[in-house]
Design an enzyme around this catalytic site. Structure first.
Site, PDB file in Angstrom:
ATOM      1  N   CYS A 120       3.632   1.781   2.580  1.00 30.48           N
ATOM      2  CA  CYS A 120       4.905   1.071   2.417  1.00 30.48           C
ATOM      3  C   CYS A 120       5.903   1.964   1.677  1.00 30.48           C
ATOM      4  CB  CYS A 120       4.712  -0.229   1.635  1.00 30.48           C
ATOM      5  SG  CYS A 120       3.711  -1.478   2.478  1.00 30.48           S
ATOM      6  N   CYS A 144       0.850  -1.185   0.000  1.00 35.83           N
ATOM      7  CA  CYS A 144       0.000   0.000   0.000  1.00 35.83           C
ATOM      8  C   CYS A 144       0.888   1.238   0.000  1.00 35.83           C
ATOM      9  CB  CYS A 144      -0.936   0.005   1.211  1.00 35.83           C
ATOM     10  SG  CYS A 144      -0.074   0.158   2.782  1.00 35.83           S
ATOM     11  N   ASP A 184     -10.313  -6.060  11.927  1.00 38.77           N
ATOM     12  CA  ASP A 184      -9.469  -5.120  11.191  1.00 38.77           C
ATOM     13  C   ASP A 184      -9.158  -5.649   9.795  1.00 38.77           C
ATOM     14  OD1 ASP A 184      -7.623  -2.667  11.325  1.00 38.77           O
ATOM     15  OD2 ASP A 184      -6.284  -4.261  10.651  1.00 38.77           O
ATOM     16  N   ASP A 228     -11.090  24.493 -26.192  1.00 37.50           N
ATOM     17  CA  ASP A 228     -10.478  25.101 -27.366  1.00 37.50           C
ATOM     18  C   ASP A 228     -11.152  24.468 -28.585  1.00 37.50           C
ATOM     19  OD1 ASP A 228      -8.490  26.326 -29.119  1.00 37.50           O
ATOM     20  OD2 ASP A 228      -7.645  24.312 -29.269  1.00 37.50           O
TER      21      ASP A 228
END
Length: 732
Positions: free
Chosen positions: A48, A45, A711, A425
């Site tokens: 790290c 992740c 978790d 544009d």
């Protein structure tokens, strides 16, 4: 300390042997520093990447370090000394990460065994301990102790190394404390289970990261490492693609990819650009046309003249912008990063209070409250919260890149969803950018071929310009084989015109507004101009010594995808406005055809002013492709360049439509909105689960393994939710 260039050379040799590369410093006086690059494996992740970055920055002699999670690249600017590379490699490996080398299959096999052997062996020991626990409880208990120590060693070692390198409150630290505490309390089963679930959670994060990086990794693999170079005698030799420079001649075989951007020398070659543009049908190119690096020759041997410098091809530029994007985090991502830095120490302090206050103040059992404190530590793990935003942002950026849009960071991605107006544009953005001369009107009757005389003068002045209108004029002259005179002292005035000296006379090719005085002196010229412009044409006015000699009439048709883009934006409640330097009548014709508002006759500075005025109504995105658009791109809340546009426009912009299709913009805005929705869901899941299990832990309803399972479960949920952005294919 100033080192010699010889030391730099020695350092280069060492680091390259370990899978790194050197970015050469072309300034001889600056040889005391060198740039080193490695590809890092094992980052699960973005946190790290931060850990590696902080550790390397702390080394003596390191001036700067940056880790890009998306491309897995570590870039270091360090002193030129012989062992600096070894120091960096030792630090990386001590943190539990690896440096990739060129033996990809061997490396992948070793990496797989290293990652999964410990978790598989830990699970097997635990399973065996459970099976014999009832019959031989003592043996089962010893096995659980051994399993815990086996799983704890790498986690604790990494925690210690991170603490030494400036990250004392890491997830590994929390896991180590919880596991050691559980062992002292005799909760061997839960201690081992905590580590097993933690390892599984890490691999789930690694899987998510790999999925999110797939599109970017495929992009880096598009360009081959070698090429066949053709020397002046026509001899062919295989060389490293990194040594090719502009002007070199190379050859690619059918089924091979172009390693650099090149100008095609072989006429009528078809290329598969699906990996770059998403177009499944091969496109045929003619000699003289530019082909992007990564394009695959479908049907024949093709020769090219190299036009990009090493590391500056279209693919390299996209990868570089992706790396820069990680530095521009979304506000919500920066908030969570800041929050997580004080959240973990705070929760550790709370755990200490839970462990000591009840026993000391209220004479509660020590074992019970220490156990609750350890459980609280596991609940405090911010894995799910930390990954909630970057997982979504990384997935969204990867999907955007795959679908032809490059966004420079989460901050821009977050802003896109709140855009209320898009300013476009015209030339090259809403139109094909390939205008063609459709008619020449001459007001000079002194020559036998008045139309050709007008075209001859205009093409001579425009021959050195890269503007689409100028190229169209020169191409028209080439088509009828007009011999062009030499133009001297050519001066370009952006938005107004070009002037120079041709055969001793001042010739100007410019806009009608700039040369209105010359038009007014010729009877019927203004009426003819209005008539042509009302048909949607663009007029280039040609004067000699201030006298009008003719009009060159050009037309640039709208892109096939422009109409669908404007319609989609209207459906989303977003206003579209065309900003163009073209005449109002031609602009009206295009705007009516596309169903949008317009502002015409604008100079480059005027576009910026219009953007500023539009910002009073809400958030504005500007899309353009030319040098003239750079100020407006900068003035807008979000500037987006067309991928084929000028380099200055791409550098100024906050993003790019790499496939050159404006129809990608509505999908990009929708992706931004979806990303922010998923981020809010992820934060709610992460924080909500913490709150629930905090209460249940203090009430004694949940224990260690349930806490870590919760978790891990929350991490899995937010990861899976973020990966939905990858599966959300673009429409149509």
């Amino acid at each position: 300390m100033k080192n010699s260039c010889a030391a730099a050379s020695h350092c280069s040799n060492q680091t390259q042997s370990e899978g790194s590369s050197i970015e050469k410093n072309h300034n001889p006086s600056a040889c005391e520093y060198t740039q080193l690059t490695w590809l890092i494996s094992g980052m699960d992740c973005p946190s790290c990447a931060t850990k590696i970055e902080n550790a390397v920055k702390g080394l003596t002699g390191v001036n700067r370090a940056r880790v890009t999670f998306a491309t897995e690249r570590l870039l270091v600017r360090a002193e030129n000394r012989a062992n600096i590379g070894d120091d960096i490699l030792t630090t990386i490996e001590a943190l539990g990460f690896s440096v990739k080398d060129d033996r990809s299959s061997e490396f992948a096999a070793k990496s797989f065994l290293k990652k999964y052997w410990r978790i598989i062996s830990l699970a097997l020991v635990m399973l065996f301990a459970v099976l014999i626990q009832e019959a031989l409880p003592a043996v089962g208990n010893v096995l659980f102790y051994l399993a815990t120590l086996w799983g704890l060693f790498p986690v604790a070692a990494k925690a210690w190394q991170l603490a030494r390198n400036g990250s004392p409150f890491s997830i590994e630290t929390l896991m180590s404390i919880a596991a050691i505490g559980a062992l002292f309390l005799g909760e061997t089963i839960e201690a081992a289970m905590v580590l097993l679930l933690f390892m599984i959670g890490e691999h789930m994060e690694a899987f998510a990261a790999g999925r999110a990086r797939q599109g970017i990794q495929k992009l880096t693999e598009l360009t081959p490492e070698t090429a066949y170079q053709i020397d002046q005698k026509g001899n062919k030799s295989e060389v490293s693609a990194h040594i090719l420079k502009p002007g070199d001649i190379i050859e690619i075989l059918p089924g091979s990819r172009l390693p650099v951007d090149g100008e095609l020398l072989t006429p009528g070659v078809s290329f598969d650009e699906s990996a770059l543009t998403g177009e499944s049908v091969p496109i045929e190119y003619n000699a003289g046309e530019r082909v992007m690096a990564g394009a695959l020759s479908v049907d024949r041997v093709a020769r090219f003249r190299v036009i990009s410098r090493p590391g500056e091809s279209a693919v390299d530029r996209i990868i570089r912008l992706i790396e820069e994007a990680e530095e521009r985090k979304a506000p919500v991502e920066r908030f969570i990063d800041t929050f997580s830095r004080w959240y973990t120490p705070l929760m550790m302090f709370m755990a200490i209070l839970v462990a000591f206050v009840p026993p000391l103040v209220f004479s509660q059992p020590w074992g019970e409250w220490i156990y609750k404190a350890l459980t609280l530590l596991l609940i405090a793990c911010p894995c799910a919260l930390v990954i909630s935003t970057p997982a979504a942002v990384t997935s969204a950026l990867a999907r955007a890149s795959r679908n032809g849009a490059l966004i420079k960071g989460g901050a821009i991605l977050e802003l896109l969803g709140s855009v209320t107006t898009v300013a476009f544009d015209k030339t090259g953005t809403l139109t094909e950018g390939k205008p063609a001369v459709t008619q020449i009107v001459s007001f000079d009757t002194s020559t036998l071929s008045p139309e050709q005389a007008v075209l001859r003068l205009a093409a001579a002045i425009e021959s050195g310009s890269t503007h689409p209108l100028a190229k169209a004029i020169v191409a028209s002259a080439d088509e009828i084989k007009i011999s062009l005179p030499v133009a001297e002292g050519v001066e370009v005035k952006p938005g107004l015109g070009v002037q120079g000296l041709v055969e001793g006379k001042i010739v100007v090719v410019g806009s009608p507004r700039h040369l209105q005085g010359s038009i007014d002196r010729i009877a019927g010229a203004q009426h003819k101009r209005e008539q042509l412009e009302e048909q949607g044409n663009t007029i280039a006015v040609v004067t000699v010594e201030g006298h009008l000699v003719g009009f060159i009439v050009l037309r640039d048709n709208p892109r096939t995808d422009a109409q669908s883009a404007i319609t989609a934006l209207n459906t989303m409640g977003i206003k579209s406005v065309m900003l163009t330097g073209d005449n109002p009548r031609a602009a009206t014709a295009i705007a009516r055809q596309l169903g949008m508002e317009y502002r015409a006759g604008l100079l480059p500075g005027d576009k910026s002013t219009e953007v500023e005025q539009l910002k009073n109504e809400g958030r504005v995105a500007m899309i353009g492709d030319g040098i003239n658009d750079a100020p407006a791109l900068k003035a807008a809340d979000i500037g987006i360049a067309m991928g084929s546009g000028a380099d200055v426009a791409l550098e100024t912009a906050d993003g790019a439509l790499t496939h050159n299709r404006v129809e990608e913009l509505p999908a990009l805005i929708d992706l931004s909105r979806s990303t922010m929705t998923i981020i809010r869901q992820n934060v709610f899941l992460a924080v909500g689960s913490k709150a629930v299990f905090l209460v249940t832990t203090l009430l004694g309803m949940t224990g260690l393994w349930v806490a870590v399972l919760a978790d891990t479960g929350a991490t899995a949920l937010v990861t899976a939710n973020a990966l939905r952005l990858l599966r959300n294919k673009k429409k149509g």
